[in-house]
Design an enzyme around this catalytic site. Structure first.
Site, PDB file in Angstrom:
ATOM      1  N   THR A 182       0.876  -1.164   0.000  1.00 59.38           N
ATOM      2  CA  THR A 182       0.000   0.000   0.000  1.00 59.38           C
ATOM      3  C   THR A 182       0.916   1.217   0.000  1.00 59.38           C
ATOM      4  OG1 THR A 182      -0.027   0.117   2.393  1.00 59.38           O
ATOM      5  CG2 THR A 182      -1.725  -1.235   1.371  1.00 59.38           C
ATOM      6  N   TRP A 442      -1.977   7.779  -3.890  1.00 56.35           N
ATOM      7  CA  TRP A 442      -2.111   8.331  -2.536  1.00 56.35           C
ATOM      8  C   TRP A 442      -1.067   9.393  -2.250  1.00 56.35           C
ATOM      9  CZ3 TRP A 442      -6.246   7.289   0.094  1.00 56.35           C
ATOM     10  CH2 TRP A 442      -6.838   6.037   0.068  1.00 56.35           C
TER      11      TRP A 442
HETATM   12  P1  AMP Z   1      -5.375   1.491  -3.276  1.00 59.47           P
HETATM   13  O1  AMP Z   1      -5.123   0.402  -2.306  1.00 59.47           O
HETATM   14  O2  AMP Z   1      -4.215   2.399  -3.450  1.00 59.47           O
HETATM   15  O3  AMP Z   1      -5.882   0.973  -4.565  1.00 59.47           O
HETATM   16  O4  AMP Z   1      -6.516   2.442  -2.689  1.00 59.47           O
HETATM   17  C1  AMP Z   1      -7.748   1.922  -2.222  1.00 59.47           C
HETATM   18  C2  AMP Z   1      -8.662   3.066  -1.873  1.00 59.47           C
HETATM   19  O5  AMP Z   1      -8.986   3.814  -3.038  1.00 59.47           O
HETATM   20  C3  AMP Z   1      -9.986   2.648  -1.298  1.00 59.47           C
HETATM   21  O6  AMP Z   1      -9.918   2.374   0.078  1.00 59.47           O
HETATM   22  C4  AMP Z   1     -10.855   3.867  -1.608  1.00 59.47           C
HETATM   23  O7  AMP Z   1     -10.681   4.885  -0.631  1.00 59.47           O
HETATM   24  C5  AMP Z   1     -10.293   4.363  -2.909  1.00 59.47           C
HETATM   25  N1  AMP Z   1     -11.132   3.879  -4.023  1.00 59.47           N
HETATM   26  C6  AMP Z   1     -10.932   2.811  -4.809  1.00 59.47           C
HETATM   27  N2  AMP Z   1     -11.910   2.710  -5.731  1.00 59.47           N
HETATM   28  C7  AMP Z   1     -12.757   3.742  -5.522  1.00 59.47           C
HETATM   29  C8  AMP Z   1     -13.965   4.189  -6.134  1.00 59.47           C
HETATM   30  N3  AMP Z   1     -14.497   3.571  -7.169  1.00 59.47           N
HETATM   31  N4  AMP Z   1     -14.558   5.294  -5.618  1.00 59.47           N
HETATM   32  C9  AMP Z   1     -14.025   5.966  -4.572  1.00 59.47           C
HETATM   33  N5  AMP Z   1     -12.884   5.594  -3.963  1.00 59.47           N
HETATM   34  C10 AMP Z   1     -12.256   4.494  -4.421  1.00 59.47           C
END
Ligand code: AMP
Length: 542
Positions: A182, A442
Protein backbone atom coordinates in the site's frame (compact mmCIF):
# COMPACT_ATOMS: atom_id res chain seq x y z
CA UNK A 1 -23.46 -35.79 4.58
CA UNK A 2 -20.13 -34.96 3.00
CA UNK A 3 -19.69 -35.43 -0.73
CA UNK A 4 -17.30 -37.94 -2.20
CA UNK A 5 -13.74 -36.68 -2.38
CA UNK A 6 -12.72 -34.52 -5.31
CA UNK A 7 -9.25 -34.34 -6.73
CA UNK A 8 -6.85 -32.16 -4.86
CA UNK A 9 -6.06 -29.95 -7.85
CA UNK A 10 -4.16 -26.80 -6.87
CA UNK A 11 -5.47 -23.41 -8.01
CA UNK A 12 -2.26 -21.91 -9.35
CA UNK A 13 -1.25 -19.25 -11.84
CA UNK A 14 0.83 -21.93 -13.60
CA UNK A 15 -2.42 -23.32 -14.98
CA UNK A 16 -3.15 -20.01 -16.75
CA UNK A 17 0.34 -19.99 -18.23
CA UNK A 18 -0.02 -23.56 -19.52
CA UNK A 19 -3.48 -22.82 -20.97
CA UNK A 20 -2.08 -19.76 -22.71
CA UNK A 21 0.27 -22.02 -24.67
CA UNK A 22 -2.14 -24.90 -25.20
CA UNK A 23 -5.29 -23.07 -26.30
CA UNK A 24 -4.42 -19.42 -26.89
CA UNK A 25 -0.99 -19.65 -28.47
CA UNK A 26 -1.90 -17.14 -31.20
CA UNK A 27 -3.42 -14.47 -28.91
CA UNK A 28 -1.43 -11.27 -29.15
CA UNK A 29 0.39 -9.12 -26.61
CA UNK A 30 0.84 -5.62 -28.02
CA UNK A 31 3.24 -3.21 -26.35
CA UNK A 32 3.57 0.47 -27.14
CA UNK A 33 7.29 1.16 -26.86
CA UNK A 34 8.83 4.35 -25.44
CA UNK A 35 9.55 5.50 -29.02
CA UNK A 36 5.83 4.95 -29.85
CA UNK A 37 6.45 2.01 -32.17
CA UNK A 38 4.50 -1.15 -31.29
CA UNK A 39 5.92 -4.59 -30.54
CA UNK A 40 3.88 -7.72 -30.97
CA UNK A 41 4.26 -11.07 -29.25
CA UNK A 42 1.94 -14.03 -28.75
CA UNK A 43 0.89 -16.12 -25.79
CA UNK A 44 3.14 -18.87 -27.19
CA UNK A 45 6.02 -16.36 -26.83
CA UNK A 46 4.81 -15.54 -23.32
CA UNK A 47 5.07 -19.21 -22.30
CA UNK A 48 8.42 -19.69 -24.01
CA UNK A 49 9.94 -16.54 -22.52
CA UNK A 50 8.48 -17.14 -19.04
CA UNK A 51 10.22 -20.56 -19.20
CA UNK A 52 13.52 -18.97 -20.18
CA UNK A 53 13.09 -16.44 -17.39
CA UNK A 54 12.51 -19.21 -14.86
CA UNK A 55 15.74 -20.90 -16.00
CA UNK A 56 17.68 -17.64 -15.84
CA UNK A 57 16.44 -16.75 -12.38
CA UNK A 58 17.15 -20.29 -11.13
CA UNK A 59 20.68 -19.92 -12.48
CA UNK A 60 21.00 -16.65 -10.53
CA UNK A 61 20.06 -18.49 -7.33
CA UNK A 62 16.38 -17.47 -7.02
CA UNK A 63 14.56 -20.10 -4.96
CA UNK A 64 10.94 -20.75 -3.97
CA UNK A 65 9.54 -17.85 -1.95
CA UNK A 66 12.31 -15.40 -2.94
CA UNK A 67 11.10 -11.93 -3.88
CA UNK A 68 11.84 -10.70 -7.40
CA UNK A 69 11.05 -6.98 -7.58
CA UNK A 70 9.98 -5.13 -10.72
CA UNK A 71 10.35 -1.41 -11.39
CA UNK A 72 8.68 -1.31 -14.78
CA UNK A 73 5.99 0.27 -16.92
CA UNK A 74 3.27 -1.85 -18.56
CA UNK A 75 4.88 -3.98 -21.25
CA UNK A 76 5.20 -7.58 -22.47
CA UNK A 77 8.30 -8.33 -20.39
CA UNK A 78 6.51 -7.19 -17.25
CA UNK A 79 3.79 -9.68 -18.19
CA UNK A 80 6.43 -12.43 -18.48
CA UNK A 81 7.51 -11.58 -14.94
CA UNK A 82 3.87 -11.61 -13.73
CA UNK A 83 3.51 -15.20 -14.99
CA UNK A 84 6.99 -16.71 -14.96
CA UNK A 85 8.10 -15.70 -11.47
CA UNK A 86 5.07 -17.12 -9.58
CA UNK A 87 5.03 -20.23 -11.79
CA UNK A 88 8.59 -21.07 -10.71
CA UNK A 89 7.51 -20.70 -7.05
CA UNK A 90 9.07 -17.28 -6.41
CA UNK A 91 7.21 -14.06 -5.61
CA UNK A 92 6.91 -11.11 -7.97
CA UNK A 93 6.98 -7.82 -6.08
CA UNK A 94 5.85 -4.79 -8.08
CA UNK A 95 7.48 -1.53 -6.93
CA UNK A 96 5.35 1.57 -7.56
CA UNK A 97 7.53 3.90 -9.60
CA UNK A 98 5.46 6.92 -8.57
CA UNK A 99 6.58 6.68 -4.95
CA UNK A 100 9.33 8.74 -3.43
CA UNK A 101 12.76 7.00 -3.54
CA UNK A 102 12.94 6.84 0.25
CA UNK A 103 9.60 4.94 0.34
CA UNK A 104 10.84 2.61 -2.40
CA UNK A 105 14.01 1.97 -0.42
CA UNK A 106 11.99 1.17 2.68
CA UNK A 107 9.65 -1.13 0.74
CA UNK A 108 12.40 -3.03 -1.12
CA UNK A 109 14.32 -3.65 2.07
CA UNK A 110 11.19 -4.56 4.07
CA UNK A 111 10.26 -7.06 1.36
CA UNK A 112 13.86 -8.34 1.26
CA UNK A 113 13.87 -8.26 -2.52
CA UNK A 114 16.74 -10.40 -3.84
CA UNK A 115 16.56 -9.53 -7.50
CA UNK A 116 15.33 -6.34 -9.13
CA UNK A 117 14.20 -6.08 -12.74
CA UNK A 118 14.15 -2.47 -13.90
CA UNK A 119 13.37 -0.59 -17.11
CA UNK A 120 16.46 1.21 -18.31
CA UNK A 121 14.59 4.54 -18.21
CA UNK A 122 13.92 3.96 -14.50
CA UNK A 123 17.54 3.20 -13.54
CA UNK A 124 18.06 6.78 -12.27
CA UNK A 125 15.15 6.21 -9.89
CA UNK A 126 16.60 2.91 -8.70
CA UNK A 127 19.99 4.53 -8.07
CA UNK A 128 18.30 6.97 -5.66
CA UNK A 129 17.22 4.16 -3.33
CA UNK A 130 19.83 1.48 -4.10
CA UNK A 131 21.82 2.26 -0.96
CA UNK A 132 18.72 1.67 1.16
CA UNK A 133 17.97 -1.67 -0.55
CA UNK A 134 21.13 -3.62 0.13
CA UNK A 135 19.16 -6.89 0.08
CA UNK A 136 19.04 -6.62 -3.74
CA UNK A 137 21.82 -8.90 -4.98
CA UNK A 138 21.17 -8.76 -8.71
CA UNK A 139 19.87 -6.00 -10.94
CA UNK A 140 18.49 -6.98 -14.33
CA UNK A 141 17.92 -4.15 -16.80
CA UNK A 142 15.30 -4.18 -19.54
CA UNK A 143 16.83 -2.14 -22.35
CA UNK A 144 14.16 -0.05 -24.01
CA UNK A 145 16.19 0.21 -27.20
CA UNK A 146 18.95 -2.36 -27.43
CA UNK A 147 21.43 -4.12 -25.18
CA UNK A 148 22.43 -2.72 -21.81
CA UNK A 149 26.03 -2.25 -20.81
CA UNK A 150 27.58 -1.55 -17.46
CA UNK A 151 24.48 -1.22 -15.28
CA UNK A 152 23.69 -4.75 -14.23
CA UNK A 153 22.59 -7.74 -16.28
CA UNK A 154 20.84 -7.31 -19.60
CA UNK A 155 17.39 -8.97 -19.54
CA UNK A 156 17.54 -10.16 -23.14
CA UNK A 157 21.12 -11.41 -22.89
CA UNK A 158 20.15 -13.31 -19.75
CA UNK A 159 17.21 -15.07 -21.42
CA UNK A 160 18.84 -15.75 -24.80
CA UNK A 161 20.86 -18.89 -23.98
CA UNK A 162 18.18 -20.54 -21.81
CA UNK A 163 16.04 -23.50 -22.96
CA UNK A 164 12.46 -22.90 -24.13
CA UNK A 165 10.98 -25.38 -21.71
CA UNK A 166 10.95 -25.25 -17.91
CA UNK A 167 9.50 -27.96 -15.70
CA UNK A 168 7.27 -25.71 -13.62
CA UNK A 169 6.84 -27.29 -10.19
CA UNK A 170 3.47 -28.43 -8.82
CA UNK A 171 2.91 -25.72 -6.21
CA UNK A 172 0.77 -25.54 -3.13
CA UNK A 173 -2.12 -23.20 -4.03
CA UNK A 174 -1.45 -21.33 -0.79
CA UNK A 175 2.12 -20.54 -1.81
CA UNK A 176 2.89 -16.83 -2.14
CA UNK A 177 2.77 -15.54 -5.73
CA UNK A 178 2.80 -11.77 -5.59
CA UNK A 179 3.55 -8.92 -3.22
CA UNK A 180 2.20 -5.35 -3.44
CA UNK A 181 2.61 -2.54 -0.92
CA UNK A 182 0.00 0.00 0.00
CA UNK A 183 1.25 3.51 -0.52
CA UNK A 184 1.90 4.37 3.11
CA UNK A 185 -1.24 6.27 4.03
CA UNK A 186 -0.46 6.27 7.72
CA UNK A 187 2.92 5.24 8.94
CA UNK A 188 5.01 2.96 6.79
CA UNK A 189 3.72 1.26 3.64
CA UNK A 190 2.35 -2.21 4.31
CA UNK A 191 2.77 -5.30 2.18
CA UNK A 192 -0.03 -7.52 0.91
CA UNK A 193 1.13 -11.00 -0.02
CA UNK A 194 -1.23 -12.77 -2.43
CA UNK A 195 -1.36 -16.53 -2.80
CA UNK A 196 -1.83 -18.42 -6.06
CA UNK A 197 -5.26 -19.45 -4.78
CA UNK A 198 -6.40 -15.90 -4.02
CA UNK A 199 -5.28 -14.64 -7.43
CA UNK A 200 -6.91 -17.54 -9.27
CA UNK A 201 -10.25 -17.10 -7.48
CA UNK A 202 -10.10 -13.33 -8.03
CA UNK A 203 -9.40 -13.95 -11.73
CA UNK A 204 -12.31 -16.37 -12.16
CA UNK A 205 -14.79 -14.02 -10.53
CA UNK A 206 -13.38 -10.96 -12.38
CA UNK A 207 -14.04 -12.76 -15.65
CA UNK A 208 -17.72 -13.37 -14.84
CA UNK A 209 -20.09 -11.64 -17.18
CA UNK A 210 -21.51 -9.30 -14.52
CA UNK A 211 -18.00 -8.35 -13.36
CA UNK A 212 -15.41 -7.52 -16.05
CA UNK A 213 -16.85 -10.16 -18.39
CA UNK A 214 -13.66 -11.12 -20.24
CA UNK A 215 -13.76 -13.48 -23.19
CA UNK A 216 -11.18 -14.65 -25.71
CA UNK A 217 -12.40 -12.19 -28.35
CA UNK A 218 -11.67 -9.20 -26.10
CA UNK A 219 -8.85 -6.75 -26.69
CA UNK A 220 -7.93 -5.50 -23.22
CA UNK A 221 -6.11 -2.20 -22.71
CA UNK A 222 -4.56 -2.04 -19.24
CA UNK A 223 -4.10 1.68 -18.65
CA UNK A 224 -4.06 0.89 -14.96
CA UNK A 225 -0.39 0.40 -14.10
CA UNK A 226 1.04 -3.04 -13.45
CA UNK A 227 3.02 -1.42 -10.59
CA UNK A 228 -0.09 -0.55 -8.57
CA UNK A 229 -2.64 -3.00 -7.13
CA UNK A 230 -1.69 -5.70 -9.64
CA UNK A 231 -3.23 -3.71 -12.49
CA UNK A 232 -6.58 -4.75 -11.03
CA UNK A 233 -5.77 -8.34 -11.99
CA UNK A 234 -6.23 -7.52 -15.70
CA UNK A 235 -3.03 -9.29 -16.79
CA UNK A 236 -4.18 -12.54 -15.18
CA UNK A 237 -7.78 -12.20 -16.39
CA UNK A 238 -6.59 -11.59 -19.95
CA UNK A 239 -4.17 -14.52 -19.97
CA UNK A 240 -6.76 -16.81 -18.32
CA UNK A 241 -9.30 -16.16 -21.07
CA UNK A 242 -6.93 -15.79 -24.00
CA UNK A 243 -7.93 -12.18 -24.61
CA UNK A 244 -5.52 -10.01 -26.59
CA UNK A 245 -3.74 -7.60 -24.25
CA UNK A 246 -2.54 -4.10 -25.10
CA UNK A 247 0.09 -2.52 -22.85
CA UNK A 248 0.66 1.22 -23.26
CA UNK A 249 4.22 1.55 -21.89
CA UNK A 250 4.99 5.00 -20.46
CA UNK A 251 2.73 7.05 -22.78
CA UNK A 252 -0.48 7.63 -20.85
CA UNK A 253 -1.60 10.96 -22.31
CA UNK A 254 -5.17 10.99 -23.70
CA UNK A 255 -4.17 11.29 -27.38
CA UNK A 256 -1.74 8.33 -27.21
CA UNK A 257 -4.33 6.20 -25.46
CA UNK A 258 -7.07 7.09 -27.94
CA UNK A 259 -4.73 6.33 -30.85
CA UNK A 260 -3.97 2.95 -29.28
CA UNK A 261 -7.65 2.20 -28.62
CA UNK A 262 -8.63 2.96 -32.21
CA UNK A 263 -5.63 1.28 -33.84
CA UNK A 264 -5.83 -1.96 -31.86
CA UNK A 265 -9.67 -2.12 -31.89
CA UNK A 266 -9.71 -2.24 -28.09
CA UNK A 267 -12.90 -3.68 -26.57
CA UNK A 268 -12.18 -3.17 -22.87
CA UNK A 269 -10.09 -0.57 -21.05
CA UNK A 270 -9.56 0.20 -17.38
CA UNK A 271 -8.02 3.11 -15.52
CA UNK A 272 -8.43 5.77 -12.83
CA UNK A 273 -10.83 8.73 -13.29
CA UNK A 274 -8.01 11.20 -14.03
CA UNK A 275 -7.15 9.28 -17.19
CA UNK A 276 -10.76 9.14 -18.32
CA UNK A 277 -11.39 12.83 -17.63
CA UNK A 278 -8.58 13.67 -20.05
CA UNK A 279 -9.90 11.23 -22.64
CA UNK A 280 -13.45 12.60 -22.39
CA UNK A 281 -12.25 16.18 -22.81
CA UNK A 282 -10.33 15.27 -25.96
CA UNK A 283 -13.22 13.25 -27.37
CA UNK A 284 -15.56 16.17 -26.76
CA UNK A 285 -13.16 18.38 -28.69
CA UNK A 286 -12.75 15.93 -31.60
CA UNK A 287 -15.77 13.59 -31.52
CA UNK A 288 -15.04 12.05 -34.94
CA UNK A 289 -11.27 11.72 -34.86
CA UNK A 290 -11.13 8.22 -33.33
CA UNK A 291 -13.22 5.19 -34.28
CA UNK A 292 -14.08 3.59 -30.93
CA UNK A 293 -16.91 1.41 -32.23
CA UNK A 294 -15.12 -1.71 -30.94
CA UNK A 295 -15.36 -0.60 -27.28
CA UNK A 296 -17.77 -2.61 -25.14
CA UNK A 297 -16.77 -1.51 -21.62
CA UNK A 298 -14.54 0.90 -19.79
CA UNK A 299 -13.99 0.28 -16.11
CA UNK A 300 -13.12 3.16 -13.81
CA UNK A 301 -11.99 2.86 -10.22
CA UNK A 302 -9.24 3.71 -7.76
CA UNK A 303 -11.04 6.90 -6.77
CA UNK A 304 -14.57 8.13 -7.23
CA UNK A 305 -15.73 8.53 -10.84
CA UNK A 306 -17.85 11.71 -11.05
CA UNK A 307 -21.39 11.13 -12.42
CA UNK A 308 -20.73 13.79 -15.10
CA UNK A 309 -17.91 11.64 -16.43
CA UNK A 310 -20.02 8.48 -16.59
CA UNK A 311 -22.90 10.37 -18.15
CA UNK A 312 -20.68 12.31 -20.58
CA UNK A 313 -19.21 9.15 -22.13
CA UNK A 314 -22.62 7.54 -22.54
CA UNK A 315 -24.69 10.55 -23.62
CA UNK A 316 -22.18 12.16 -25.98
CA UNK A 317 -20.14 9.20 -27.25
CA UNK A 318 -22.29 6.11 -26.62
CA UNK A 319 -19.55 4.59 -24.44
CA UNK A 320 -20.46 2.59 -21.35
CA UNK A 321 -18.47 3.21 -18.19
CA UNK A 322 -18.59 0.78 -15.28
CA UNK A 323 -17.56 2.04 -11.87
CA UNK A 324 -15.72 -0.37 -9.57
CA UNK A 325 -14.17 -0.23 -6.12
CA UNK A 326 -11.21 -2.08 -4.71
CA UNK A 327 -8.05 -1.86 -2.68
CA UNK A 328 -4.57 -3.30 -2.70
CA UNK A 329 -5.80 -5.40 0.22
CA UNK A 330 -8.64 -6.86 -1.90
CA UNK A 331 -6.61 -8.10 -4.84
CA UNK A 332 -8.21 -5.51 -5.77
CA UNK A 333 -11.75 -6.10 -7.10
CA UNK A 334 -14.37 -5.83 -4.35
CA UNK A 335 -17.50 -4.20 -5.72
CA UNK A 336 -18.76 -3.17 -9.13
CA UNK A 337 -21.63 -0.91 -10.16
CA UNK A 338 -23.24 -3.37 -12.51
CA UNK A 339 -26.90 -2.44 -13.15
CA UNK A 340 -28.85 -5.50 -12.06
CA UNK A 341 -31.73 -6.71 -14.16
CA UNK A 342 -35.15 -5.70 -12.89
CA UNK A 343 -34.17 -2.71 -10.75
CA UNK A 344 -36.73 -0.50 -12.51
CA UNK A 345 -34.83 2.79 -12.27
CA UNK A 346 -35.66 6.10 -13.92
CA UNK A 347 -32.87 7.92 -15.78
CA UNK A 348 -31.68 9.93 -12.75
CA UNK A 349 -31.68 6.90 -10.44
CA UNK A 350 -29.88 4.87 -13.09
CA UNK A 351 -27.05 7.40 -13.30
CA UNK A 352 -26.92 7.59 -9.51
CA UNK A 353 -26.58 3.80 -9.36
CA UNK A 354 -23.92 3.72 -12.06
CA UNK A 355 -22.00 6.36 -10.11
CA UNK A 356 -22.19 4.35 -6.87
CA UNK A 357 -19.27 2.09 -6.01
CA UNK A 358 -21.56 -0.88 -6.67
CA UNK A 359 -22.21 -4.08 -4.80
CA UNK A 360 -19.95 -6.94 -3.84
CA UNK A 361 -18.85 -9.46 -6.47
CA UNK A 362 -19.38 -13.17 -5.64
CA UNK A 363 -17.41 -14.41 -2.61
CA UNK A 364 -16.96 -10.91 -1.23
CA UNK A 365 -19.13 -10.06 1.77
CA UNK A 366 -19.70 -6.39 2.54
CA UNK A 367 -21.06 -4.63 5.61
CA UNK A 368 -20.65 -1.25 7.24
CA UNK A 369 -20.36 -0.64 10.95
CA UNK A 370 -20.93 2.33 13.25
CA UNK A 371 -18.70 3.72 15.99
CA UNK A 372 -19.78 0.83 18.24
CA UNK A 373 -18.60 -1.67 15.59
CA UNK A 374 -22.18 -2.90 15.11
CA UNK A 375 -23.46 -3.48 11.56
CA UNK A 376 -25.66 -0.64 10.25
CA UNK A 377 -28.91 -0.95 8.28
CA UNK A 378 -28.79 -0.96 4.48
CA UNK A 379 -31.00 2.11 4.18
CA UNK A 380 -28.91 4.35 1.92
CA UNK A 381 -28.50 6.87 4.76
CA UNK A 382 -26.59 5.32 7.69
CA UNK A 383 -22.89 6.03 7.35
CA UNK A 384 -20.24 3.69 8.67
CA UNK A 385 -16.89 2.13 7.92
CA UNK A 386 -16.95 -0.44 5.15
CA UNK A 387 -15.71 -3.90 6.09
CA UNK A 388 -15.19 -6.73 3.62
CA UNK A 389 -14.18 -10.36 3.74
CA UNK A 390 -13.58 -13.04 1.15
CA UNK A 391 -10.99 -15.47 -0.19
CA UNK A 392 -8.91 -12.72 -1.85
CA UNK A 393 -9.09 -10.19 0.97
CA UNK A 394 -5.90 -9.90 3.04
CA UNK A 395 -6.17 -11.37 6.53
CA UNK A 396 -2.91 -9.78 7.68
CA UNK A 397 -0.13 -7.60 6.32
CA UNK A 398 3.29 -8.94 5.38
CA UNK A 399 5.28 -8.97 8.61
CA UNK A 400 2.04 -8.85 10.66
CA UNK A 401 1.87 -5.07 10.89
CA UNK A 402 -1.38 -3.09 11.11
CA UNK A 403 -3.25 -5.74 13.09
CA UNK A 404 -5.92 -3.22 14.04
CA UNK A 405 -7.26 -3.33 10.46
CA UNK A 406 -8.51 -6.90 10.94
CA UNK A 407 -11.47 -7.67 13.18
CA UNK A 408 -11.62 -10.64 15.51
CA UNK A 409 -14.54 -12.09 13.56
CA UNK A 410 -12.64 -12.12 10.25
CA UNK A 411 -13.40 -8.83 8.47
CA UNK A 412 -11.01 -6.29 6.96
CA UNK A 413 -11.62 -2.67 7.96
CA UNK A 414 -11.28 -0.69 4.73
CA UNK A 415 -11.05 2.83 6.16
CA UNK A 416 -13.74 3.99 3.70
CA UNK A 417 -16.88 5.53 5.14
CA UNK A 418 -19.95 4.47 3.16
CA UNK A 419 -23.69 4.09 2.93
CA UNK A 420 -25.33 0.95 1.55
CA UNK A 421 -28.83 1.07 0.06
CA UNK A 422 -31.58 -1.52 0.18
CA UNK A 423 -30.36 -3.09 -3.09
CA UNK A 424 -26.84 -3.46 -1.71
CA UNK A 425 -25.27 -0.58 -3.70
CA UNK A 426 -22.45 1.01 -1.70
CA UNK A 427 -21.48 4.69 -1.88
CA UNK A 428 -18.28 6.11 -0.44
CA UNK A 429 -19.03 9.31 1.44
CA UNK A 430 -15.69 9.97 3.03
CA UNK A 431 -12.50 8.33 4.12
CA UNK A 432 -11.92 7.40 7.67
CA UNK A 433 -8.36 8.51 7.20
CA UNK A 434 -7.30 11.79 5.70
CA UNK A 435 -5.18 10.68 2.81
CA UNK A 436 -5.38 12.57 -0.45
CA UNK A 437 -5.77 10.80 -3.74
CA UNK A 438 -4.31 12.62 -6.73
CA UNK A 439 -4.59 11.00 -10.15
CA UNK A 440 -5.21 7.61 -8.53
CA UNK A 441 -2.15 7.81 -6.28
CA UNK A 442 -2.11 8.33 -2.54
CA UNK A 443 -0.55 11.33 -0.91
CA UNK A 444 -0.03 11.04 2.81
CA UNK A 445 -1.17 14.17 4.61
CA UNK A 446 0.63 13.18 7.80
CA UNK A 447 3.99 12.85 6.10
CA UNK A 448 3.61 16.32 4.54
CA UNK A 449 2.47 17.85 7.83
CA UNK A 450 5.41 16.41 9.67
CA UNK A 451 7.80 17.80 7.08
CA UNK A 452 6.13 21.24 7.10
CA UNK A 453 6.28 21.32 10.85
CA UNK A 454 10.01 20.67 10.69
CA UNK A 455 10.43 24.15 9.13
CA UNK A 456 11.62 26.61 11.79
CA UNK A 457 8.90 29.19 11.01
CA UNK A 458 6.00 26.71 11.15
CA UNK A 459 4.08 26.09 14.32
CA UNK A 460 1.35 23.83 13.03
CA UNK A 461 0.36 22.43 9.67
CA UNK A 462 -2.61 20.42 8.47
CA UNK A 463 -2.68 18.99 4.96
CA UNK A 464 -5.99 18.02 3.42
CA UNK A 465 -7.67 17.38 0.08
CA UNK A 466 -9.38 19.86 -2.18
CA UNK A 467 -11.30 18.90 -5.29
CA UNK A 468 -9.43 19.24 -8.55
CA UNK A 469 -10.95 19.05 -12.04
CA UNK A 470 -8.14 16.92 -13.48
CA UNK A 471 -6.48 15.06 -10.61
CA UNK A 472 -9.58 14.34 -8.55
CA UNK A 473 -7.95 15.73 -5.46
CA UNK A 474 -4.91 17.85 -4.70
CA UNK A 475 -3.32 18.66 -1.36
CA UNK A 476 -3.69 22.03 0.34
CA UNK A 477 -1.77 22.99 3.47
CA UNK A 478 -3.12 25.15 6.29
CA UNK A 479 -0.18 26.57 8.20
CA UNK A 480 0.10 28.50 11.46
CA UNK A 481 3.36 30.45 11.66
CA UNK A 482 5.31 30.91 14.86
CA UNK A 483 4.85 34.36 16.38
CA UNK A 484 7.21 36.84 14.81
CA UNK A 485 8.27 34.44 12.03
CA UNK A 486 7.65 34.64 8.30
CA UNK A 487 7.66 32.11 5.44
CA UNK A 488 6.22 32.23 1.94
CA UNK A 489 4.36 29.54 0.00
CA UNK A 490 7.35 29.10 -2.32
CA UNK A 491 9.73 28.78 0.61
CA UNK A 492 7.64 26.06 2.22
CA UNK A 493 7.27 24.16 -1.05
CA UNK A 494 11.04 24.38 -1.53
CA UNK A 495 11.43 22.97 1.97
CA UNK A 496 9.31 19.93 1.00
CA UNK A 497 10.76 19.44 -2.46
CA UNK A 498 13.84 17.33 -1.60
CA UNK A 499 11.78 14.84 0.40
CA UNK A 500 8.71 14.17 -1.72
CA UNK A 501 7.70 13.31 -5.25
CA UNK A 502 6.76 16.51 -7.07
CA UNK A 503 3.09 15.60 -7.31
CA UNK A 504 2.92 15.43 -3.51
CA UNK A 505 3.65 19.14 -3.05
CA UNK A 506 0.58 21.13 -1.87
CA UNK A 507 -0.97 23.30 -4.58
CA UNK A 508 -1.68 26.06 -2.09
CA UNK A 509 -0.46 27.04 1.35
CA UNK A 510 -3.06 28.90 3.40
CA UNK A 511 -1.71 30.91 6.29
CA UNK A 512 -4.27 30.71 9.10
CA UNK A 513 -4.44 31.80 12.75
CA UNK A 514 -5.49 28.43 14.10
CA UNK A 515 -6.29 24.95 12.89
CA UNK A 516 -9.70 23.64 13.98
CA UNK A 517 -9.52 20.73 16.40
CA UNK A 518 -11.70 17.86 17.57
CA UNK A 519 -12.68 17.44 21.20
CA UNK A 520 -9.68 15.20 21.69
CA UNK A 521 -7.33 17.82 20.29
CA UNK A 522 -6.78 16.25 16.83
CA UNK A 523 -6.90 18.40 13.71
CA UNK A 524 -10.47 18.61 12.46
CA UNK A 525 -9.65 18.18 8.82
CA UNK A 526 -13.22 17.64 7.73
CA UNK A 527 -13.86 21.31 8.58
CA UNK A 528 -10.87 22.43 6.50
CA UNK A 529 -11.97 20.21 3.64
CA UNK A 530 -15.47 21.66 3.70
CA UNK A 531 -14.21 25.22 3.86
CA UNK A 532 -11.69 24.95 1.02
CA UNK A 533 -13.18 22.09 -1.03
CA UNK A 534 -13.60 24.20 -4.16
CA UNK A 535 -10.61 26.49 -3.90
CA UNK A 536 -8.87 24.84 -6.84
CA UNK A 537 -11.96 24.47 -8.98
CA UNK A 538 -12.71 28.20 -8.68
CA UNK A 539 -9.26 29.50 -9.48
CA UNK A 540 -6.54 28.09 -11.69
CA UNK A 541 -4.08 26.09 -9.55
CA UNK A 542 -0.98 28.11 -8.70
P1 AMP B 1 -5.38 1.49 -3.28
O1 AMP B 1 -5.12 0.40 -2.31
O2 AMP B 1 -4.22 2.40 -3.45
O3 AMP B 1 -5.88 0.97 -4.57
O4 AMP B 1 -6.52 2.44 -2.69
C1 AMP B 1 -7.75 1.92 -2.22
C2 AMP B 1 -8.66 3.07 -1.87
O5 AMP B 1 -8.99 3.81 -3.04
C3 AMP B 1 -9.99 2.65 -1.30
O6 AMP B 1 -9.92 2.37 0.08
C4 AMP B 1 -10.85 3.87 -1.61
O7 AMP B 1 -10.68 4.89 -0.63
C5 AMP B 1 -10.29 4.36 -2.91
N1 AMP B 1 -11.13 3.88 -4.02
C6 AMP B 1 -10.93 2.81 -4.81
N2 AMP B 1 -11.91 2.71 -5.73
C7 AMP B 1 -12.76 3.74 -5.52
C8 AMP B 1 -13.97 4.19 -6.13
N3 AMP B 1 -14.50 3.57 -7.17
N4 AMP B 1 -14.56 5.29 -5.62
C9 AMP B 1 -14.02 5.97 -4.57
N5 AMP B 1 -12.88 5.59 -3.96
C10 AMP B 1 -12.26 4.49 -4.42
Amino acid sequence: MLAGRMMDYPLTITHFLERARTYHARSAIVTQNPDRTSSRATYADLHRRASKLAHALTRLGVRAGDRVATLCWNHARHLELYLGVPAMGAVVHTLNLRLHPSDLGYIASHAEDRVLVVDRSLLPLYRKFAAQARCVQRVIVIGDDGPVEGDGLDYEALLAPEPDHFDFPRLDERAAAMLCYTSGTTGNPKGVLYSHRSIVLHTLVSCMHDALGFRDSDVVLSVVPMFHAMAWGLPYSAVATGARIVLPGPHLDPASLLDLMARERVTFAAGVPTIWLGILALLDEHPKRWDLSSMRAMVIGGSAAPPALIDGFLARHGLVVTHAWGMTETNPLGTIAHLRHGLDLDAAAELDTRASQGYAVPFIDQRHVGADDQPLPWDGRSMGELEVRGPWVASSYFGDEGEDRFTKDGWFKTGDVVTIDGDGYMRITDRAKDVIKSGGEWISSVALENALMSHPAVLEAAVFAARHPVWGERPLAAVVLRPGQAASKDELRAHLEPRFARFWLPDEVLFVERIPRTSTGKFLKSQLRDEYADLLTKQPPG
